[in-house]
Design a protein around this motif. Structure first.
Motif, PDB file in Angstrom:
ATOM      1  N   LEU A 120     -32.940 -69.969 -67.700  1.00 43.71           N
ATOM      2  CA  LEU A 120     -32.559 -68.611 -68.079  1.00 43.71           C
ATOM      3  C   LEU A 120     -31.044 -68.477 -68.184  1.00 43.71           C
ATOM      4  O   LEU A 120     -30.523 -67.798 -69.080  1.00 43.71           O
ATOM      5  N   SER A 121     -30.342 -69.140 -67.276  1.00 48.08           N
ATOM      6  CA  SER A 121     -28.883 -69.112 -67.316  1.00 48.08           C
ATOM      7  C   SER A 121     -28.372 -69.732 -68.619  1.00 48.08           C
ATOM      8  O   SER A 121     -27.465 -69.199 -69.275  1.00 48.08           O
ATOM      9  N   LYS A 122     -28.963 -70.866 -69.020  1.00 44.54           N
ATOM     10  CA  LYS A 122     -28.566 -71.523 -70.264  1.00 44.54           C
ATOM     11  C   LYS A 122     -28.944 -70.682 -71.480  1.00 44.54           C
ATOM     12  O   LYS A 122     -28.188 -70.604 -72.456  1.00 44.54           O
ATOM     13  N   GLN A 131     -20.651 -62.778 -77.904  1.00 47.66           N
ATOM     14  CA  GLN A 131     -20.497 -61.328 -77.748  1.00 47.66           C
ATOM     15  C   GLN A 131     -19.055 -60.969 -77.391  1.00 47.66           C
ATOM     16  O   GLN A 131     -18.333 -61.761 -76.776  1.00 47.66           O
ATOM     17  N   GLU A 132     -18.670 -59.779 -77.748  1.00 45.92           N
ATOM     18  CA  GLU A 132     -17.307 -59.327 -77.467  1.00 45.92           C
ATOM     19  C   GLU A 132     -17.043 -59.248 -75.971  1.00 45.92           C
ATOM     20  O   GLU A 132     -15.961 -59.607 -75.486  1.00 45.92           O
ATOM     21  N   ASP A 133     -18.038 -58.789 -75.232  1.00 43.83           N
ATOM     22  CA  ASP A 133     -17.915 -58.675 -73.775  1.00 43.83           C
ATOM     23  C   ASP A 133     -19.177 -59.253 -73.146  1.00 43.83           C
ATOM     24  O   ASP A 133     -20.055 -58.515 -72.704  1.00 43.83           O
ATOM     25  N   PRO A 134     -19.299 -60.594 -73.108  1.00 41.55           N
ATOM     26  CA  PRO A 134     -20.558 -61.219 -72.688  1.00 41.55           C
ATOM     27  C   PRO A 134     -20.944 -60.901 -71.247  1.00 41.55           C
ATOM     28  O   PRO A 134     -20.090 -60.790 -70.366  1.00 41.55           O
ATOM     29  N   LEU A 135     -22.248 -60.741 -71.045  1.00 43.72           N
ATOM     30  CA  LEU A 135     -22.803 -60.527 -69.707  1.00 43.72           C
ATOM     31  C   LEU A 135     -23.666 -61.738 -69.381  1.00 43.72           C
ATOM     32  O   LEU A 135     -24.806 -61.837 -69.828  1.00 43.72           O
ATOM     33  N   ILE A 140     -25.757 -60.509 -63.885  1.00 51.26           N
ATOM     34  CA  ILE A 140     -26.840 -59.525 -63.870  1.00 51.26           C
ATOM     35  C   ILE A 140     -27.152 -59.171 -62.417  1.00 51.26           C
ATOM     36  O   ILE A 140     -27.203 -60.063 -61.549  1.00 51.26           O
ATOM     37  N   PRO A 141     -27.348 -57.885 -62.101  1.00 51.54           N
ATOM     38  CA  PRO A 141     -27.627 -57.500 -60.706  1.00 51.54           C
ATOM     39  C   PRO A 141     -28.771 -58.319 -60.099  1.00 51.54           C
ATOM     40  O   PRO A 141     -29.822 -58.495 -60.725  1.00 51.54           O
ATOM     41  N   LYS A 142     -28.530 -58.825 -58.902  1.00 50.16           N
ATOM     42  CA  LYS A 142     -29.478 -59.731 -58.251  1.00 50.16           C
ATOM     43  C   LYS A 142     -30.863 -59.106 -58.100  1.00 50.16           C
ATOM     44  O   LYS A 142     -31.883 -59.777 -58.276  1.00 50.16           O
ATOM     45  N   LYS A 143     -30.902 -57.817 -57.784  1.00 44.96           N
ATOM     46  CA  LYS A 143     -32.200 -57.150 -57.598  1.00 44.96           C
ATOM     47  C   LYS A 143     -33.021 -57.183 -58.889  1.00 44.96           C
ATOM     48  O   LYS A 143     -34.246 -57.394 -58.862  1.00 44.96           O
TER      49      LYS A 143
END
Length: 205
Positions: A120-122, A131-135, A140-143
């Motif tokens: 999933l990370s890959k 993306q301009e501001d990649p997330l 991503i919030p752990k919950k």
């Protein structure tokens, strides 16, 4: 896949870049009947150039109950394509369709929790990097992640048969190829523009 010899593209130099360029694939397996899902599928390539595919599906997907180790699946990657009118040729001929695709038959290997997290990370990194501001995944919030992971099943696909095809007006007269390219370039449809580029590359135009 039906593939006249002149259209076959089985070398890794075609297959791997094609999969990377068109990763949103059709994932097919046999359950009580044939089942298909449309999902992103990426390549995992080792240092010795061996490769396999990976992806995941939702557990409420009908396919999930049939997703077991060593089950054979078919993954279809589709490139640009277009109808080609016979009216574009110098002389009357048969209309056709130009396209490219890769089919991968493979055997499933279910992922462990740690393998799923890494996959999933890959996956996120692959699509977020432009993306301009990649997330990225680790932001991503752990919950949210902990709630999401039990709802999906990750898997590897070890290829057992790989077939590529690029039907790009091979063996047509050069003047007809140029006329086809001109018509496709004049279109406002991005798919037609892309298949035009593929034809040009095939014919060194």
């Amino acid at each position: 896949m039906y593939r006249p010899k002149k259209y076959r593209k089985d070398e890794d130099e075609f297959i791997l870049p094609f999969i990377r360029k068109f990763p949103f694939a059709t994932f097919v397996l046999k359950g009580e009947h044939l089942l298909a899902t449309h999902i992103p599928v990426l390549i995992d390539q080792s240092e010795d150039d061996n490769w396999r595919l990976f992806s995941h599906i939702a557990n409420h997907n009908e396919q999930q109950q049939f997703l077991k180790n060593d089950v054979e699946v078919l993954v279809i990657f589709q490139g640009a394509h277009s109808y080609v009118s016979s009216s574009w040729y110098e002389e009357a001929d048969i209309s056709t369709w130009d396209y490219s695709a890769v089919h991968v038959n493979g055997k499933i290997k279910l992922q462990s929790d740690s393998e799923l997290r890494e996959s999933l990370s890959k996956l996120v990194a692959n699509f977020e990097k432009e993306q301009e501001d990649p997330l990225y995944y680790d932001k991503i919030p752990k919950k949210m992640l902990e709630d999401h992971l039990p709802q999906i099943t990750g898997f590897w696909i070890d290829p057992v048969k790989v077939e590529g095809i690029a039907k790009l007006h091979q063996s047509y007269h050069s003047k007809d190829v140029e006329r086809v390219v001109g018509k496709l370039d004049a279109s406002e449809d991005p798919l037609k523009n892309q298949i035009s580029e593929d034809i040009k590359n095939e014919h060194n135009l």
